[in-house]
Motif scaffolding. Sequence first.
Motif, PDB file in Angstrom:
ATOM      1  N   ALA A 164      -7.916  26.305  21.914  1.00 48.24           N
ATOM      2  CA  ALA A 164      -8.306  27.489  21.139  1.00 48.24           C
ATOM      3  C   ALA A 164      -8.641  28.661  22.051  1.00 48.24           C
ATOM      4  O   ALA A 164      -8.285  29.807  21.773  1.00 48.24           O
ATOM      5  N   GLN A 165      -9.310  28.384  23.166  1.00 49.39           N
ATOM      6  CA  GLN A 165      -9.688  29.434  24.097  1.00 49.39           C
ATOM      7  C   GLN A 165      -8.481  29.990  24.860  1.00 49.39           C
ATOM      8  O   GLN A 165      -8.542  31.107  25.380  1.00 49.39           O
ATOM      9  N   CYS A 166      -7.413  29.205  24.908  1.00 48.15           N
ATOM     10  CA  CYS A 166      -6.237  29.626  25.672  1.00 48.15           C
ATOM     11  C   CYS A 166      -5.142  30.249  24.800  1.00 48.15           C
ATOM     12  O   CYS A 166      -4.082  30.615  25.310  1.00 48.15           O
ATOM     13  N   ILE A 167      -5.376  30.358  23.502  1.00 52.24           N
ATOM     14  CA  ILE A 167      -4.428  31.082  22.647  1.00 52.24           C
ATOM     15  C   ILE A 167      -4.772  32.561  22.715  1.00 52.24           C
ATOM     16  O   ILE A 167      -5.905  32.962  22.473  1.00 52.24           O
ATOM     17  N   ASP A 181     -10.226  37.953  17.423  1.00 55.77           N
ATOM     18  CA  ASP A 181     -10.758  38.432  16.141  1.00 55.77           C
ATOM     19  C   ASP A 181     -10.928  37.311  15.118  1.00 55.77           C
ATOM     20  O   ASP A 181     -11.345  37.566  13.986  1.00 55.77           O
ATOM     21  N   CYS A 182     -10.614  36.089  15.495  1.00 58.96           N
ATOM     22  CA  CYS A 182     -10.682  34.953  14.565  1.00 58.96           C
ATOM     23  C   CYS A 182     -11.913  34.098  14.856  1.00 58.96           C
ATOM     24  O   CYS A 182     -12.413  34.056  15.981  1.00 58.96           O
ATOM     25  N   THR A 183     -12.376  33.390  13.864  1.00 64.16           N
ATOM     26  CA  THR A 183     -13.498  32.479  14.062  1.00 64.16           C
ATOM     27  C   THR A 183     -12.984  31.160  14.644  1.00 64.16           C
ATOM     28  O   THR A 183     -11.788  30.839  14.563  1.00 64.16           O
ATOM     29  N   LYS A 184     -13.906  30.408  15.225  1.00 62.86           N
ATOM     30  CA  LYS A 184     -13.559  29.104  15.777  1.00 62.86           C
ATOM     31  C   LYS A 184     -13.000  28.180  14.689  1.00 62.86           C
ATOM     32  O   LYS A 184     -12.037  27.440  14.913  1.00 62.86           O
ATOM     33  N   LYS A 185     -13.588  28.254  13.497  1.00 65.86           N
ATOM     34  CA  LYS A 185     -13.134  27.428  12.384  1.00 65.86           C
ATOM     35  C   LYS A 185     -11.703  27.772  11.994  1.00 65.86           C
ATOM     36  O   LYS A 185     -10.877  26.873  11.756  1.00 65.86           O
ATOM     37  N   GLU A 189      -8.572  25.142  12.239  1.00 62.38           N
ATOM     38  CA  GLU A 189      -7.780  24.813  11.044  1.00 62.38           C
ATOM     39  C   GLU A 189      -6.308  25.128  11.267  1.00 62.38           C
ATOM     40  O   GLU A 189      -5.431  24.398  10.785  1.00 62.38           O
ATOM     41  N   PHE A 190      -6.031  26.191  11.977  1.00 58.98           N
ATOM     42  CA  PHE A 190      -4.637  26.534  12.293  1.00 58.98           C
ATOM     43  C   PHE A 190      -4.016  25.452  13.167  1.00 58.98           C
ATOM     44  O   PHE A 190      -2.884  25.004  12.914  1.00 58.98           O
TER      45      PHE A 190
END
Length: 239
Positions: A164-167, A181-185, A189-190
């Motif tokens: 997630a941190q590397c996207i 700009d997106c939440t961790k959740k 989920e993606f």
Amino acid sequence: MPLPTIATPTYDLVLPSTGKKIQFRPFLVKEEKLLVLALESEDTKQISTAVKNVIKSCILTRGVKVDTLPTFDIEYLFLNIRGKSVGEELEVSLVAPDDNETMVPVTINIDDIKVKEFDDHDPKIQLDDTLFMEMKYPSLDQFVKNNFDAEEGTPLDQSFELIAQCIDKIYNSEDVWSIADCTKKEVNEFLESMNSSQFKQIEKFFETMPKLSHDVEIKNPNTGEKSVVTLEGLSSFFA
């Protein structure tokens, strides 16, 4: 009368990730003490933190953000700074692969250690006919957090957090979604909505990511068997 100032030499180095030339100096006695204490602790997180702090002090080129440098840049920089500081040869002990127990001492010249790149590495991942994802490299802080902080969750949890941190972004022909700009959740989920084939493309990004690597040929003194041992990552060169 104040004591004279000792002149410190400077050297040039090309960052593997960008090809940008930077200047650096060797580390000083006070910085060497910091490194020695970290190494004696045998705590990988302390070692990584000490490495980062020393690199920050030794880089002379303005505008280099150490906190956001890829892990392989950090490792390559540290090895070269270390080489100009305390000697350009590393003494390591490697386990002979033929019996998995005999320790073989080896001397490695730091100038021979390079960052290995893979031809099939691509930070852009095509998820389907219209949707793409662009990756960025993990920083040293992210690498330490997701590999050495075992108390923060299961290996799968840590893997998802690192991914997630590397996207960097997700996009199609009409829209761009910045992960910042997106939440961790939302990001988790993606990722969980992907099929196996799509997720394997992400795994390939990490597997083929540039890495500090060096092949060493050793000979087992007990059996006479010759083997090639591949060292990868900073910690391998301090074995």
